[in-house]
Design an enzyme around this catalytic site. Structure first.
Site, PDB file in Angstrom:
ATOM      1  N   LEU A  39       0.857  -1.180   0.000  1.00 55.49           N
ATOM      2  CA  LEU A  39       0.000   0.000   0.000  1.00 55.49           C
ATOM      3  C   LEU A  39       0.893   1.231   0.000  1.00 55.49           C
ATOM      4  CD1 LEU A  39      -2.849  -0.730   2.597  1.00 55.49           C
ATOM      5  CD2 LEU A  39      -3.115  -0.444   0.132  1.00 55.49           C
ATOM      6  N   ASP A  40       0.562   2.222  -0.824  1.00 57.68           N
ATOM      7  CA  ASP A  40       1.313   3.473  -0.850  1.00 57.68           C
ATOM      8  C   ASP A  40       1.198   4.176   0.504  1.00 57.68           C
ATOM      9  OD1 ASP A  40       1.982   3.124  -3.514  1.00 57.68           O
ATOM     10  OD2 ASP A  40       0.208   4.207  -4.222  1.00 57.68           O
ATOM     11  N   PRO A  41       2.162   5.044   0.824  1.00 59.98           N
ATOM     12  CA  PRO A  41       2.073   5.791   2.087  1.00 59.98           C
ATOM     13  C   PRO A  41       0.762   6.571   2.235  1.00 59.98           C
ATOM     14  CG  PRO A  41       4.271   5.980   1.182  1.00 59.98           C
ATOM     15  CD  PRO A  41       3.454   5.268   0.148  1.00 59.98           C
TER      16      PRO A  41
END
Length: 297
Positions: A39-41
């Protein structure tokens, strides 16, 4: 000793998936920790974490279909296809002239089903051994190949209009490898006004739900799913006898028993309720494609 299990974590915004793995390692006292899908930040939501021997299951979880909720902002393009990038273009009144509810619905229909999608250039896909997003941040131009993905649901839950923008709150069910940022980009491009994500949350991975996940501050002593419980959320179970379990663990085949398989991959469960491994057909036989450690506590 750390338990062998699957931990569901609700990742907050601002942390990378690697940050979460590092915290799980500290909480469980082991280096053997991995996750089933980055998951992206900016994104929040479900991370499926494998601990100790259960990391072997991640290969079978990472390809599961997923559900996301997201907010798509129509009216502006960004360098990253999300709110973390710089705005490079905004729509004017002329661009908006033909963008009504039917046009938006038609654009979404065209992005539903089996589609060809070019991933965002700031994705984690490797190009010549380097992550695409690292190359972009270094100032290099990156062109990624289109891939076939399946979007089985793309529904608008609500919408809000502001001067120059239209925000769509959406829910998306999709195959593994689908980029929600790319959906936002492609919808905006199709409508001629540009688009990007302002929020993204993963709520489901296969049979795992974010409602069952723990927060990042509740990792100490958090309950894990046993390998058997986790495996049977993503594939059918096959009960095997103690003798069959022993043979499978020793690399032997169950000769002529292919008809017992309900799917291409099944989870073999021994009489004690432990996961023996993941089974697959070999000719008319059954063979273990992956064996779990015998000690799973």
């Amino acid at each position: 000793m750390a338990s062998h299990g699957i931990l569901l974590v609700d990742k907050p915004a601002g942390l990378t998936s690697h940050d979460v793995v590092a915290r799980v390692r500290r909480a469980f006292g082991t280096r053997k920790v991995g996750h089933a899908g980055t998951l992206d930040p900016m994104a929040t939501g479900l991370l499926v974490i494998g601990i100790e021997g259960a990391t072997r299951l991640l290969t079978y979880i990472v390809g599961a279909d997923k559900t996301y909720t997201a907010t798509i902002r129509l009216g502006a393009r960004t360098t990253t296809d999300d709110a973390e990038g710089d705005i490079v273009d905004t729509a004017d009144a002329t661009d908006w002239a033909s963008v009504d509810d039917e046009a938006v619905s038609a654009g979404i229909r065209n992005l539903t089903g089996t589609i060809s999608q070019v991933p965002s250039s700031v994705s984690a896909i490797k190009v010549a051994g380097k992550r695409a997003y690292d190359l972009v941040r270094a100032g290099e131009s990156v062109e990624l190949a289109a891939r076939q993905v399946t979007v089985s649901r793309f529904d608008v839950l609500s919408q809000r209009r502001a001067e120059g923008f239209l925000d769509l709150d959406v829910i998306v069910d999709c195959s593994s490898g689908t980029y929600i940022r790319a959906l936002a980009r492609d919808l905006g491009n199709a409508l001629g006004v540009g688009g990007h994500l302002t929020a993204l949350r993963r709520t489901r991975v296969g049979g795992f739900e974010v409602t069952d996940a723990v927060g990042i501050d509740a990792l100490e002593g958090a309950a894990t799913l046993t390998p058997a419980a986790a495996a049977t959320r993503v594939m059918p179970a096959l009960d095997v006898t103690a003798e069959e379990a022993r043979d499978l663990r020793h690399g032997k085949r169950l000769v002529g028993q292919r008809d017992r398989l309900q799917a291409a991959e099944v989870a073999a469960i021994d009489p004690a309720g432990f996961l023996v491994g993941i089974l697959e057909a070999r000719g008319h036989d059954i063979k273990s494609a992956m064996n779990m450690p015998e000690v799973q506590a």
